[in-house]
Design a protein around this motif. Structure first.
Motif, mmCIF file in Angstrom:
data_model
loop_
_atom_site.group_PDB
_atom_site.id
_atom_site.type_symbol
_atom_site.label_atom_id
_atom_site.label_comp_id
_atom_site.label_asym_id
_atom_site.label_seq_id
_atom_site.Cartn_x
_atom_site.Cartn_y
_atom_site.Cartn_z
ATOM 1 N N GLU A 1 0.604 -1.153 0.025
ATOM 2 C CA GLU A 1 0.022 0.074 0.004
ATOM 3 C C GLU A 1 0.984 1.235 -0.023
ATOM 4 O O GLU A 1 0.630 2.380 -0.513
ATOM 5 C CB GLU A 1 -1.012 0.017 1.226
ATOM 6 N N ALA A 2 1.998 1.048 0.731
ATOM 7 C CA ALA A 2 2.834 2.256 0.790
ATOM 8 C C ALA A 2 3.560 2.932 -0.392
ATOM 9 O O ALA A 2 3.580 4.215 -0.801
ATOM 10 C CB ALA A 2 4.031 2.248 1.896
ATOM 11 N N PHE A 3 3.906 1.770 -1.237
ATOM 12 C CA PHE A 3 4.588 2.095 -2.695
ATOM 13 C C PHE A 3 3.692 1.634 -3.879
ATOM 14 O O PHE A 3 4.373 1.593 -4.939
ATOM 15 C CB PHE A 3 5.841 1.290 -2.425
ATOM 16 N N GLN A 4 2.316 1.656 -3.671
ATOM 17 C CA GLN A 4 1.637 1.386 -4.712
ATOM 18 C C GLN A 4 1.560 2.499 -6.005
ATOM 19 O O GLN A 4 1.635 2.018 -7.184
ATOM 20 C CB GLN A 4 0.145 1.207 -4.461
ATOM 21 N N ALA A 5 1.941 3.600 -5.708
ATOM 22 C CA ALA A 5 1.975 4.419 -6.975
ATOM 23 C C ALA A 5 3.103 4.417 -7.865
ATOM 24 O O ALA A 5 2.962 4.547 -8.914
ATOM 25 C CB ALA A 5 2.198 6.152 -6.221
ATOM 26 N N THR A 6 4.477 4.105 -7.427
ATOM 27 C CA THR A 6 5.586 3.767 -8.247
ATOM 28 C C THR A 6 5.850 2.024 -8.530
ATOM 29 O O THR A 6 6.518 1.705 -9.171
ATOM 30 C CB THR A 6 6.809 4.242 -7.690
ATOM 31 N N ARG A 7 5.327 1.156 -7.513
ATOM 32 C CA ARG A 7 5.675 -0.166 -7.465
ATOM 33 C C ARG A 7 6.967 -0.374 -7.186
ATOM 34 O O ARG A 7 7.727 -1.311 -7.841
ATOM 35 C CB ARG A 7 5.180 -0.867 -8.686
ATOM 36 N N THR A 8 7.691 0.595 -6.412
ATOM 37 C CA THR A 8 9.074 0.469 -6.075
ATOM 38 C C THR A 8 9.317 0.676 -4.762
ATOM 39 O O THR A 8 8.930 1.982 -4.315
ATOM 40 C CB THR A 8 9.897 1.501 -7.226
ATOM 41 N N ILE A 9 10.033 -0.162 -4.175
ATOM 42 C CA ILE A 9 10.266 -0.253 -2.645
ATOM 43 C C ILE A 9 11.425 0.718 -2.565
ATOM 44 O O ILE A 9 12.797 0.186 -2.702
ATOM 45 C CB ILE A 9 10.257 -1.471 -2.079
ATOM 46 N N ASP A 10 11.400 2.042 -2.177
ATOM 47 C CA ASP A 10 12.564 2.714 -2.138
ATOM 48 C C ASP A 10 12.971 2.983 -0.885
ATOM 49 O O ASP A 10 12.184 3.368 0.157
ATOM 50 C CB ASP A 10 12.218 3.970 -2.866
ATOM 51 N N ARG A 11 14.136 2.482 -0.459
ATOM 52 C CA ARG A 11 14.589 2.493 0.976
ATOM 53 C C ARG A 11 15.200 3.516 1.426
ATOM 54 O O ARG A 11 15.352 3.581 2.592
ATOM 55 C CB ARG A 11 15.456 1.262 1.017
ATOM 56 N N VAL A 12 15.278 4.623 0.650
ATOM 57 C CA VAL A 12 15.975 5.851 1.023
ATOM 58 C C VAL A 12 15.350 6.961 0.968
ATOM 59 O O VAL A 12 15.382 7.796 1.444
ATOM 60 C CB VAL A 12 17.388 5.962 -0.224
ATOM 61 N N GLU A 13 14.732 7.192 -0.248
ATOM 62 C CA GLU A 13 13.995 8.546 -0.543
ATOM 63 C C GLU A 13 12.990 8.976 0.397
ATOM 64 O O GLU A 13 12.253 7.918 0.820
ATOM 65 C CB GLU A 13 13.161 8.526 -1.906
ATOM 66 N N GLU A 14 12.935 10.002 1.327
ATOM 67 C CA GLU A 14 12.229 10.500 2.471
ATOM 68 C C GLU A 14 12.357 9.524 3.577
ATOM 69 O O GLU A 14 11.358 9.445 4.597
ATOM 70 C CB GLU A 14 10.583 10.629 1.822
ATOM 71 N N ALA A 15 13.499 8.894 3.510
ATOM 72 C CA ALA A 15 13.774 7.828 4.922
ATOM 73 C C ALA A 15 12.407 7.263 5.414
ATOM 74 O O ALA A 15 12.212 7.358 6.536
ATOM 75 C CB ALA A 15 14.512 8.897 5.981
ATOM 76 N N PRO A 16 12.201 6.239 4.893
ATOM 77 C CA PRO A 16 10.906 5.474 5.256
ATOM 78 C C PRO A 16 11.219 4.340 6.350
ATOM 79 O O PRO A 16 12.254 3.823 6.300
ATOM 80 C CB PRO A 16 10.303 4.739 4.044
ATOM 81 N N TYR A 17 10.451 4.331 7.327
ATOM 82 C CA TYR A 17 10.584 3.476 8.509
ATOM 83 C C TYR A 17 9.395 2.375 8.298
ATOM 84 O O TYR A 17 8.467 2.373 7.565
ATOM 85 C CB TYR A 17 10.470 4.079 9.676
ATOM 86 N N LEU A 18 9.798 1.054 8.761
ATOM 87 C CA LEU A 18 8.864 0.146 8.917
ATOM 88 C C LEU A 18 8.448 -0.047 10.472
ATOM 89 O O LEU A 18 9.447 -0.350 11.284
ATOM 90 C CB LEU A 18 9.417 -1.248 8.330
ATOM 91 N N THR A 19 7.372 0.155 10.631
ATOM 92 C CA THR A 19 7.128 0.033 12.304
ATOM 93 C C THR A 19 5.896 -1.114 12.433
ATOM 94 O O THR A 19 4.910 -0.980 11.805
ATOM 95 C CB THR A 19 6.731 1.547 12.730
ATOM 96 N N GLY A 20 6.205 -1.752 13.663
ATOM 97 C CA GLY A 20 4.966 -2.709 14.031
ATOM 98 C C GLY A 20 4.646 -2.266 15.413
ATOM 99 O O GLY A 20 5.575 -2.033 16.381
ATOM 100 N N LEU A 21 3.631 -2.289 15.728
ATOM 101 C CA LEU A 21 3.003 -2.118 17.130
ATOM 102 C C LEU A 21 1.620 -3.150 17.527
ATOM 103 O O LEU A 21 1.152 -3.565 16.511
ATOM 104 C CB LEU A 21 2.698 -0.600 17.171
ATOM 105 N N HIS A 22 1.697 -3.142 18.743
ATOM 106 C CA HIS A 22 0.699 -4.004 19.405
ATOM 107 C C HIS A 22 -0.084 -3.197 20.027
ATOM 108 O O HIS A 22 0.193 -2.225 21.134
ATOM 109 C CB HIS A 22 1.291 -4.980 20.509
ATOM 110 N N PRO A 23 -1.541 -3.044 19.922
ATOM 111 C CA PRO A 23 -2.486 -2.177 20.392
ATOM 112 C C PRO A 23 -2.458 -2.522 22.002
ATOM 113 O O PRO A 23 -2.274 -3.548 22.421
ATOM 114 C CB PRO A 23 -3.938 -2.428 19.739
#
Length: 211
Positions: free
Chosen positions: A84-106
């Motif tokens: 869902e985060a990279f649907q527009a380009t279909r490219t997982i860019d690890r650098v541009e805008e310094a994206p983070y992957l975060t997981g949380l328990h409610p």
């Protein structure tokens, strides 16, 4: 085709049956990809109040900043968050805008309205809509979201089928804010070497390029 939503009063009359909720327990893990350096960067637990922009944005029109009308998007698995985060380009860019992957328990159980057909309930059909909620034009799905939050002001959010991930995704509304923990279970930049294998597997499964 997705029809326009019933009125607020009609939705209140329909209500939500127990079978139409999707509970997310405290043992559940929600995933989110979020940019950290763009002009629109949000913290991992921050609700976006600018909108409407995306599918289930509950913000009133016209588009702009609407305090109190926030939304938080996530997924029930890593593939879904990346899709869902990279649907527009279909490219997982690890650098541009310094994206983070975060997981949380409610920290408390979440009660989400199931609009993806994951459980036994069929709320969208019962109230006069369809399961095209996950694929119809944003203008009409946002109309549904605005009507939903007006009819059910205590609703934590929605569980829906991601258009690109095909799996369960979540759109949380402000009542869910007290379910966020003080700290996430995990949070790392996509550029972290330890994520390389996981990102590569997601890119392979989704047909997305990894850069």
């Amino acid at each position: 085709m997705l029809p326009h939503p019933p009125t607020v009063d009609e939705l209140r009359d329909h209500g939500i049956r127990d079978t139409e909720y999707a509970p997310i327990p405290t043992t559940g893990l929600l995933w989110r990809v979020h940019r950290t350096t763009s002009s629109h960067a949000l913290a991992w637990d921050e609700f976006r109040t600018f909108g409407p922009v995306l599918r289930f944005d509950p913000h009133p029109l016209p588009r702009g900043d609407h305090p109190g009308h926030g939304v938080w998007y996530g997924a029930m698995d890593v593939h879904g968050a990346l899709a869902e985060a990279f649907q527009a380009t279909r490219t997982i860019d690890r650098v541009e805008e310094a994206p983070y992957l975060t997981g949380l328990h409610p920290v408390r159980d979440l009660r989400l309205l199931d609009v993806g057909g994951f459980g036994a309930g069929r709320w969208p059909t019962r109230v006069g809509g369809t399961f095209a909620l996950d694929s119809a034009a944003h203008g009409i799905t946002q109309w549904w979201a605005r009507t939903l939050v007006a009819a059910y002001p205590g609703l934590d959010g929605l569980l829906y089928r991601g258009r690109f991930s095909g799996g369960p995704c979540v759109a949380l509304f402000p009542p869910a804010a007290d379910a966020f923990p003080v700290r996430p279970a995990t949070s790392n930049p996509l550029a972290h070497p330890g994520l390389q294998r996981r990102l590569a597997a997601a890119g392979e499964a989704l047909g997305y390029t990894l850069v």
